[in-house]
Design a protein around this motif. Sequence first.
Motif, short mmCIF file in Angstrom:
data_model
loop_
_atom_site.label_atom_id
_atom_site.label_comp_id
_atom_site.label_asym_id
_atom_site.label_seq_id
_atom_site.Cartn_x
_atom_site.Cartn_y
_atom_site.Cartn_z
N PHE A 204 60.53 13.68 46.09
CA PHE A 204 59.78 13.01 47.57
C PHE A 204 59.39 14.43 48.41
O PHE A 204 58.30 14.87 48.75
CB PHE A 204 60.52 12.34 48.35
CG PHE A 204 60.02 11.81 49.57
CD1 PHE A 204 58.99 11.05 49.72
CD2 PHE A 204 60.38 12.49 50.82
CE1 PHE A 204 58.41 10.82 50.88
CE2 PHE A 204 60.07 11.99 52.10
CZ PHE A 204 58.70 11.37 52.00
N ARG A 207 57.04 16.65 47.11
CA ARG A 207 55.52 16.17 47.14
C ARG A 207 55.06 16.55 48.66
O ARG A 207 53.92 16.65 48.88
CB ARG A 207 55.47 14.70 46.75
CG ARG A 207 55.57 14.44 45.19
CD ARG A 207 55.10 12.88 44.78
NE ARG A 207 56.37 11.99 45.43
CZ ARG A 207 56.21 11.12 46.39
NH1 ARG A 207 55.25 10.86 46.83
NH2 ARG A 207 57.14 10.41 46.62
N VAL A 208 56.12 16.14 49.67
CA VAL A 208 55.53 16.67 50.80
C VAL A 208 55.28 18.03 51.17
O VAL A 208 54.16 18.29 51.65
CB VAL A 208 56.69 16.26 52.13
CG1 VAL A 208 56.52 16.74 53.32
CG2 VAL A 208 57.16 14.82 52.15
N SER B 487 50.32 8.68 47.21
CA SER B 487 51.09 9.41 48.17
C SER B 487 51.17 8.70 49.54
O SER B 487 51.18 9.41 50.85
CB SER B 487 50.32 10.90 48.50
OG SER B 487 50.37 11.79 47.20
N ASP B 489 53.79 7.17 50.68
CA ASP B 489 55.14 7.27 51.43
C ASP B 489 54.87 9.00 52.03
O ASP B 489 55.58 8.84 53.11
CB ASP B 489 56.28 7.38 50.36
CG ASP B 489 55.81 8.33 49.12
OD1 ASP B 489 54.83 8.52 48.90
OD2 ASP B 489 56.81 8.35 48.37
N VAL B 490 54.17 9.79 51.61
CA VAL B 490 54.35 11.15 51.93
C VAL B 490 53.40 11.11 53.21
O VAL B 490 53.78 11.65 54.35
CB VAL B 490 53.79 12.22 51.11
CG1 VAL B 490 53.52 13.47 51.72
CG2 VAL B 490 54.55 12.22 49.70
N ILE B 491 52.32 10.34 53.20
CA ILE B 491 51.36 10.11 54.45
C ILE B 491 52.29 9.40 55.55
O ILE B 491 52.34 10.20 56.63
CB ILE B 491 50.12 9.61 53.99
CG1 ILE B 491 49.28 10.43 53.07
CG2 ILE B 491 49.31 9.47 55.35
CD1 ILE B 491 47.91 9.95 52.42
N PHE B 493 55.63 9.36 55.92
CA PHE B 493 56.63 10.20 56.70
C PHE B 493 55.99 11.40 57.33
O PHE B 493 56.66 11.66 58.41
CB PHE B 493 57.27 10.89 55.27
CG PHE B 493 58.43 12.13 55.49
CD1 PHE B 493 59.36 11.69 56.07
CD2 PHE B 493 57.91 13.66 55.57
CE1 PHE B 493 60.34 12.75 56.52
CE2 PHE B 493 58.69 14.41 56.02
CZ PHE B 493 60.03 14.05 56.46
#
Lengths: 525, 525
Positions: A204, A207-208, B487, B489-491, B493
Amino acid sequence: MSTTISQILIILTLAGSILCGKILVFPHDGSHWVNMNVLIQELHFRGHHVTVLRAADSWYVKEQSPYYHSITIDFSVGGDAAFFKTFVFRQLQIRREGSSFWTQLSLDMELGRKFYEMHRKICEMVIRIIEDPKLISSIREAEYDVMLTDPANGGGVVLAHYLHLPLVFNVRWTVHGEAQFAIAPSPLSYVPFPLSLLTDKMTFFERVYNMLFYHLRLFFYKRVVGPHYTALCNRYFGPDVYYFELFQAADIWLMRVDFVFEFPRPTMPNVVYMSCFQCKPPKALPDDLEDFVESSGEHGVVIVSMGTLVGQLPDYIADEMAAALAKLPQKVIWRYSGKKPSTLGNNTILRDWLPQNDLFGHPKTKVFVSHGGTNGILEAIYHGTPIVGLPVVFDQHDNLSRMKYKGVAQVVDIATINQNVFLKAMLEVLNEPSYTINMNRLSRLLRDTPVQPMDNAMFWIEFVMRHKGAAHLRTESYKMPWYVYYSVDVIAFLLLVVSGAVFLIVAVIRCLCCRACRKKRVKQD
Amino acid sequence: MSTTISQILIILTLAGSILCGKILVFPHDGSHWVNMNVLIQELHFRGHHVTVLRAADSWYVKEQSPYYHSITIDFSVGGDAAFFKTFVFRQLQIRREGSSFWTQLSLDMELGRKFYEMHRKICEMVIRIIEDPKLISSIREAEYDVMLTDPANGGGVVLAHYLHLPLVFNVRWTVHGEAQFAIAPSPLSYVPFPLSLLTDKMTFFERVYNMLFYHLRLFFYKRVVGPHYTALCNRYFGPDVYYFELFQAADIWLMRVDFVFEFPRPTMPNVVYMSCFQCKPPKALPDDLEDFVESSGEHGVVIVSMGTLVGQLPDYIADEMAAALAKLPQKVIWRYSGKKPSTLGNNTILRDWLPQNDLFGHPKTKVFVSHGGTNGILEAIYHGTPIVGLPVVFDQHDNLSRMKYKGVAQVVDIATINQNVFLKAMLEVLNEPSYTINMNRLSRLLRDTPVQPMDNAMFWIEFVMRHKGAAHLRTESYKMPWYVYYSVDVIAFLLLVVSGAVFLIVAVIRCLCCRACRKKRVKQD
């Protein structure tokens, strides 16, 4: 008799298909030229006429060549070889001393300014070409069939549009970063942005990092190079022609990697993977080198080459490397033009230049010590030689991290190198068979192609000349605004319709309920 | 002597590279088999051993063949040729009579049930194979190198996983729709979903339609075929193995189209475009056909073929077509097994079967009247023959709309056909040179490939056999949940972090302001 005629006809047809074209080349100076020159030589051998545009003070591109005719622009682009050499030394020093973030940032900004300046000068060079009436009309009159360029700078892109020429890229990096990011969908969930050292399987937080890194690099590219090319387009094509679109509209992208090297990812129909197009079976070594290699006996030889940019190293690094190499039972051939290291062993010879491909192809070659340039790595894969990597700058860390991930390399930090660490890595790769086994597997994959990479590259350049482009292979999706490309407007519209419908249904139900209640109340009353 | 030895070595190496493999084929019945059989013949000619799994009542797949060994499963899949023939007639009737939406929907649902039933039976056939101890152990003992299958059904996919075989698809359609939608990013803003009749340049409402249509078809596919294959996977591999993932993990996708036919779109490294792999230079025609063709003089001939499914047509359609064709100065060769139309002209002959490729390649052939099957269209492109299209069902409308868009075809609604409309379309394509010019341009593009499509297809099947798969060419992104892939979840976050930071800053500023105000007030007090 009729057989003879049909044979002649076949020969004529073949001759017709091997069209002798006229190719205009706008290269990118520095190590990029090495690849372009290989393509140019092959084009020349196939009977094409190649003309190369070069600045008077070009760093790598020679004025005289048996393979091309050059047009020298009386203009100094200032490739700044001196800066890049000191840049490497300063970069290594910062890493060795663990200097502060601000020192590193200051060096990075200096590099950014150099690139900014380089692109500004390339744009000036394009202006100089277009606004020299004699020169530009001679170029027009030559009636070139195609523009071949390396889009690490955008000069060729603008010039091709000005001259209405189809466009072929010899590419790995573009002005905006890694080539495929400019035209193929690149989900950041599994496509690691280059230089991030990530793989196609990320946690995770990786990916960030990948997403932040991608946007940061994009911002950087846009700030450093965007303004010059935009101004150039405004000057000649008006405000409705965008540089980024011209560049995305290239007919064919000859990519200098493939998926033995890179992680698999989405691609586009007009991207051709020519990968190790410069690789070839080895020729015999010069006698002195052959004797030296043969003298290594069963232990074999180690090849050390740090690329064209890092011909010299700081003394402390060269000494540590030499000391470690001296302890190996192998013989060592080191391409090095710096001062002879004080710790150099008897088993090591230094050379200014090496027949690298022929050495890799020699059965006695055991390991390649590399800075991590793409060409060297591809040649090592081709010949199945495992790697000890000492990445210095740019994409070298990333290239070597891929090799490490694939189990064919050990990577050592060159800045903080000491002989023990380096020796340990060398012994690991020399003695653990998995490195060679894995590299041989990659080699088999790399070599197993339906067309030889160079033939493929030539085919597609000639294809573009035969058909005046390759429009059927490229989308024009780049002309869409982002919200159209990502269907944001469609999704918003559908959400609006759905919520409108829900609102209407709720309103009607409410209204009916209210009426029913009112009636009930009236009845009760 | 040493030259002879090296020559022998080269021959042995070549012989080694032309590995004689064992290929297990799980085909899809119906017209799909026509393509698979062409590949099988070529594999046979190259020395490979091919085994085909077939149901006892297979519609197209014969038990005896000089090209393959067959394993007949004592089981009725019920290809239901009768239903599909009446389906075509009923479909045409509905369109001619302009019947209500509900009549069409009812027919579509009947078709859906037939497909549902077909996939259920295919899964039963797979169970029958796996749970026949003698059969499955004989298959295991044969040690196949690869499973070749047409993923229009999923039987081969499940069986390949069960037998641990690498997987090669001969594909245009999959159980879930058009092949590339399953593995390549397919932005719905410029990738028209098949059967939508859209192009790669869409208006806003076309894009809305494309998105709705895509999701509707996906829903349909998942409902009709999903449950059977999911149950099959559960039965043999447990709940953690998903059918859709098995299918996305195929090593190589040999696509039966290319970008001369299709609109350009993102693709993946393991997709190989073999396009017109069945196309070849024409052979001489049988004497009677050659005489007939030659008798057409300068006017040339028209070829009519409505494919294998539509051997017969309702009388009113055949009569209108025949009447229009009778008015042409050309000679007409019509592949037709139905009742002789009453209006058939003297210029027209009917045949049960045609050497289509040889006829297209004849210089006197002027126009191809086609139902719009992919094979026929590709052959027509290969030989530069423009088209008058009469699409009936399935992907035929979509195929022909592409040809119309590229300026090489006129399309007529066969359901409401009358001789005047048909004749007008025929004369337009016969007399307006642009159709032939455009088709010749497409022909040049289609033929201009670095490797012949059939050689390419063979190379990649053999590649998978040599390397036991092609893992380096495929992503494993299909294993990600959708919110990770996109993405989301990344966005989320990053938005959280940014809004958290903004909230904190605002809170601190507020706090400072309040304090300042309070101090001021205290001072004022």
